[in-house]
Each structure stands twice: as structure tokens, then as C-alpha cells.
Write a protein that holds these residues in place. Structure first.
Motif, PDB file in Angstrom:
ATOM      1  N   UNK A 143       0.837  -1.190   0.000  1.00 23.61           N
ATOM      2  CA  UNK A 143       0.000   0.000   0.000  1.00 23.61           C
ATOM      3  C   UNK A 143       0.878   1.249   0.000  1.00 23.61           C
ATOM      4  N   UNK A 144       0.217   2.392  -0.152  1.00 25.08           N
ATOM      5  CA  UNK A 144       0.938   3.658  -0.092  1.00 25.08           C
ATOM      6  C   UNK A 144       1.749   3.943  -1.331  1.00 25.08           C
ATOM      7  N   UNK A 145       1.324   3.397  -2.470  1.00 29.58           N
ATOM      8  CA  UNK A 145       2.070   3.608  -3.707  1.00 29.58           C
ATOM      9  C   UNK A 145       1.554   4.744  -4.555  1.00 29.58           C
ATOM     10  N   UNK A 146       0.754   5.634  -3.978  1.00 30.80           N
ATOM     11  CA  UNK A 146       0.218   6.752  -4.752  1.00 30.80           C
ATOM     12  C   UNK A 146      -0.761   6.280  -5.804  1.00 30.80           C
ATOM     13  N   UNK A 147      -0.433   6.534  -7.073  1.00 27.47           N
ATOM     14  CA  UNK A 147      -1.326   6.150  -8.177  1.00 27.47           C
ATOM     15  C   UNK A 147      -1.059   4.738  -8.677  1.00 27.47           C
ATOM     16  N   UNK A 148      -0.093   4.052  -8.073  1.00 30.76           N
ATOM     17  CA  UNK A 148       0.205   2.684  -8.510  1.00 30.76           C
ATOM     18  C   UNK A 148      -1.004   1.787  -8.258  1.00 30.76           C
ATOM     19  N   UNK A 149      -1.260   0.812  -9.158  1.00 30.09           N
ATOM     20  CA  UNK A 149      -2.409  -0.075  -8.956  1.00 30.09           C
ATOM     21  C   UNK A 149      -2.277  -0.879  -7.673  1.00 30.09           C
ATOM     22  N   UNK A 150      -3.398  -1.151  -7.062  1.00 27.72           N
ATOM     23  CA  UNK A 150      -3.431  -1.922  -5.824  1.00 27.72           C
ATOM     24  C   UNK A 150      -3.634  -3.389  -6.180  1.00 27.72           C
ATOM     25  N   UNK A 151      -2.620  -4.207  -5.973  1.00 26.70           N
ATOM     26  CA  UNK A 151      -2.738  -5.620  -6.303  1.00 26.70           C
ATOM     27  C   UNK A 151      -1.822  -6.450  -5.418  1.00 26.70           C
ATOM     28  N   UNK A 152      -2.023  -7.767  -5.492  1.00 27.78           N
ATOM     29  CA  UNK A 152      -1.202  -8.698  -4.727  1.00 27.78           C
ATOM     30  C   UNK A 152      -0.022  -9.129  -5.589  1.00 27.78           C
ATOM     31  N   UNK A 153       1.161  -9.025  -5.040  1.00 27.46           N
ATOM     32  CA  UNK A 153       2.361  -9.387  -5.796  1.00 27.46           C
ATOM     33  C   UNK A 153       2.504 -10.896  -5.935  1.00 27.46           C
ATOM     34  N   UNK A 154       1.731 -11.665  -5.159  1.00 26.01           N
ATOM     35  CA  UNK A 154       1.835 -13.123  -5.239  1.00 26.01           C
ATOM     36  C   UNK A 154       0.797 -13.722  -6.182  1.00 26.01           C
ATOM     37  N   UNK A 155      -0.490 -13.485  -5.928  1.00 27.49           N
ATOM     38  CA  UNK A 155      -1.535 -14.123  -6.748  1.00 27.49           C
ATOM     39  C   UNK A 155      -2.065 -13.209  -7.844  1.00 27.49           C
ATOM     40  N   UNK A 156      -1.609 -11.940  -7.863  1.00 29.57           N
ATOM     41  CA  UNK A 156      -1.986 -10.960  -8.890  1.00 29.57           C
ATOM     42  C   UNK A 156      -3.453 -10.540  -8.824  1.00 29.57           C
ATOM     43  N   UNK A 157      -4.128 -10.810  -7.734  1.00 33.23           N
ATOM     44  CA  UNK A 157      -5.468 -10.248  -7.565  1.00 33.23           C
ATOM     45  C   UNK A 157      -5.343  -8.730  -7.548  1.00 33.23           C
ATOM     46  N   UNK A 158      -6.208  -8.054  -8.319  1.00 33.12           N
ATOM     47  CA  UNK A 158      -6.145  -6.595  -8.416  1.00 33.12           C
ATOM     48  C   UNK A 158      -7.487  -5.996  -8.013  1.00 33.12           C
ATOM     49  N   UNK A 159      -7.437  -4.797  -7.443  1.00 39.20           N
ATOM     50  CA  UNK A 159      -8.639  -4.089  -7.040  1.00 39.20           C
ATOM     51  C   UNK A 159      -8.678  -2.736  -7.746  1.00 39.20           C
ATOM     52  N   UNK A 160      -9.882  -2.310  -8.144  1.00 33.99           N
ATOM     53  CA  UNK A 160     -10.021  -1.032  -8.842  1.00 33.99           C
ATOM     54  C   UNK A 160      -9.808   0.156  -7.916  1.00 33.99           C
ATOM     55  N   UNK A 161      -9.960  -0.068  -6.628  1.00 28.52           N
ATOM     56  CA  UNK A 161      -9.761   1.017  -5.669  1.00 28.52           C
ATOM     57  C   UNK A 161      -9.859   0.509  -4.253  1.00 28.52           C
ATOM     58  N   UNK A 162      -9.614   1.386  -3.272  1.00 31.33           N
ATOM     59  CA  UNK A 162      -9.637   0.989  -1.861  1.00 31.33           C
ATOM     60  C   UNK A 162     -10.970   0.392  -1.412  1.00 31.33           C
ATOM     61  N   UNK A 163     -12.082   0.910  -1.927  1.00 31.24           N
ATOM     62  CA  UNK A 163     -13.386   0.412  -1.483  1.00 31.24           C
ATOM     63  C   UNK A 163     -13.576  -1.055  -1.848  1.00 31.24           C
ATOM     64  N   UNK A 164     -13.172  -1.415  -3.071  1.00 30.86           N
ATOM     65  CA  UNK A 164     -13.313  -2.802  -3.500  1.00 30.86           C
ATOM     66  C   UNK A 164     -12.407  -3.703  -2.672  1.00 30.86           C
ATOM     67  N   UNK A 165     -11.179  -3.251  -2.425  1.00 31.48           N
ATOM     68  CA  UNK A 165     -10.261  -4.043  -1.617  1.00 31.48           C
ATOM     69  C   UNK A 165     -10.794  -4.198  -0.192  1.00 31.48           C
ATOM     70  N   UNK A 166     -11.352  -3.125   0.338  1.00 23.95           N
ATOM     71  CA  UNK A 166     -11.856  -3.163   1.703  1.00 23.95           C
ATOM     72  C   UNK A 166     -12.973  -4.196   1.862  1.00 23.95           C
TER      73      UNK A 166
END
Length: 306
Positions: A230-253
């Protein structure tokens, strides 16, 4: 031939033309899906306990087939002539017919590095070279090699290819094919997470990759590995292991909320949602606010706060 009431000739019963039989099943494997299908088979050979010599044999053969298909698919994205052994002799009609001598694995790696600027490190390049050598021995002469060494090499190449497809091939595919490939890759991912040697290889690489961002790394709610930075600014939010990606904090939450509720055994009642929301508060802040620095214990606080 009889005529109907309007005087129009009517065919004899049983003489009507028969409907065309449906076409036979076609073998249709576009390059990227073809490569992932090989990976799927490799995962099947490696995931069931201790792989047998026969498991390892077919893992080597099919993994090398995946390497050749997927590396060259990325070359084609750069320019179709790059898959020819000698690009100077490339002709479009021969390319479309598949009637040409293609470059070697080593040649493909060199062109991806030098022309397409694809980052392929020395370690995966070495594993790819070893795999190609073993495949050639198997195909033409026979192979004798230590089983654990073959298993480790296969795991290293498998780790490289899963990431390669996700980073280098998936973004350039058209929408419908991209969605299909993403589904196929998810199936492979579910299998490979059960391969001990693959897990060890991937987690060691991730440990090195994430060592400088431990203080802002969370556990992924999907694969439960500590690999969501987390804390990557505009970098996409995703898992470096399984590559699950979220469109934004709300979806991840939402995913984190489900994990907390399940671990608490609180279900989805109103009171449970309130309690779980309180426990998620640290995660909300972490996901929404980029941080320049963080305590090494930050991730533990997110999961353990009352």
C-alpha cells in the motif's frame, strides 16, 4: 413431382435436402491460451505430492513448449518478423502459414531484452536455458538428472512464466481474449499454489522484492500471503503473489471485511458488521492514504487491533 394448390412443384417426401451436419470440433488454441494450457498441464504434473520421474518428464516437455509459445507471443506483439530465425528473410505469408524456422529460446530472450525492453533477469534466463537443454535431451537422446534439481528448475520457470503472462502479455490482449486468458491464468494459479517447490521459489523471490516495503505490506485476503503493498500513490493496488487486483480501496476493503468477519466467526449481523468495521479501520486508512514511511509492525497492527 407433385404440385401444391398454387401449382408450385412440391418435392417428393424424403427428398428434401438434409440440414448440414455441424462442423467437427476444431483445434483452436491462440498462442497465449495455448501457452497457458501447457502451464495448466505442468501444474497437474507437479502438484500431486512428490512428483514421479514420469511427472517430471512431462513437466519438462510441456513447460518448454509453454516457454517457446509465450516468449514468441510477446515478440509478435513487438513485431511479427522477430520470431523468424533470421528476421531479414521474414515474409508475411510464411508467418501467417506458420511455415518458417523460428528463433531459439536463447534468441527470443535476447530479442525481448534488447528490442522489446522486457526485463528478464540473469537467474530466470539461466533456468530457461537449463530447461531448454533438458528438453532437447529428453526429446532426442534421453535424460538422466536428479529429480529435485528438475523440480526446482521447473518451479523457477513456472514462477517466471506466470508473472510474464500477467505483466507482458495480458495487458496487450483484446478485451474478450484478455478476459478468457485471465480466467485460464487464475485456474493455473490455484493449482500452482499447491506446489511446494513453486511456493518456496516464489516466496523467496517476493521476500527479496518486498524487503524494503515490509512496513506497508498487508496480507492478501485472497491467497493470504503478505504481498499487498500500500501507499504507492497512483500505482495499482494488487497482490504481488496471486496478482489479484482491485479497482480502488473500497473494493479491496470489501474483501478485507469478509476475511475479518470469517476469522471472527461473527457472520453478517448488524452487530457483527459494526465490530468488523471497527477492526477494519486501520486497513481503511492504510488503503486510502499513501504513506512515505511506516513502522515495521504496521501490518500486524492492521490485523490484530481490537
Amino acid at each position: 413431382m407433385k404440385e401444391d394448390e398454387d401449382g408450385v412443384p412440391r418435392p417428393r417426401p424424403g427428398s428434401e435436402p438434409k440440414a448440414e451436419a455441424p462442423a467437427r470440433n476444431e483445434v483452436d488454441f491462440p498462442p497465449v491460451r495455448n501457452g497457458i494450457d501447457y502451464l495448466n498441464d505442468v501444474a497437474d504434473h507437479l502438484r500431486l505430492g512428490q512428483p514421479t520421474p514420469r511427472n517430471l518428464k512431462y513437466a519438462v516437455l510441456h513447460l518448454q513448449a509453454a516457454v517457446e509459445v509465450l516468449l514468441k507471443a510477446r515478440l509478435v506483439q513487438e513485431h511479427w518478423s522477430l520470431v523468424f530465425k533470421d528476421p531479414g528473410t521474414a515474409k508475411r505469408d510464411r508467418f501467417e502459414a506458420g511455415d518458417f524456422d523460428s528463433c531459439t529460446t536463447t534468441g527470443a530472450i535476447g530479442r525481448l531484452r534488447d528490442i522489446a525492453s522486457v526485463p528478464i533477469g540473469d537467474k530466470p534466463a539461466k533456468s530457461l536455458a537449463i530447461l531448454a537443454k533438458w528438453r532437447n535431451r529428453l526429446q532426442h537422446y534421453g535424460l538422466k538428472a536428479p529429480g529435485p534439481a528438475v523440480e526446482v528448475c521447473a518451479a523457477q520457470v513456472l514462477d517466471f512464466l506466470v508473472t510474464f503472462v500477467h505483466d507482458e502479455l495480458l495487458p496487450a490482449l483484446p478485451g474478450q481474449e484478455s478476459a478468457a486468458v485471465a480466467d485460464d491464468l487464475e485456474d493455473v494459479g490455484m493449482k500452482v499454489r499447491g506446489i511446494r517447490s513453486y511456493m518456496d521459489t516464489r516466496l523467496k523471490r517476493l521476500a527479496e522484492e518486498l524487503k524494503d516495503v515490509q512496513g506497508r505490506t498487508l496480507m492478501c485476503p485472497v491467497c493470504e500471503q503478505w504481498a499487498v503493498v500500500i501507499g504507492g500513490g497512483t500505482a495499482p493496488l494488487d497482490c504481488r503473489f496471486c496478482h489479484t487486483a482491485w479497482t480502488g480501496p473500497s473494493e479491496a476493503l470489501t474483501d478485507y471485511f469478509d476475511v475479518f468477519a470469517w476469522r471472527d466467526g461473527t457472520g453478517t449481523s448488524k452487530s457483527a458488521r459494526t465490530a468488523t468495521s471497527t477492526r477494519c479501520s486501520s486497513t481503511v486508512l492504510a488503503l486510502r492514504r499513501p504513506r512515505r514511511s511506516a513502522s515495521p509492525c504496521a501490518s500486524a497492527v492492521v490485523w490484530n487491533s481490537p
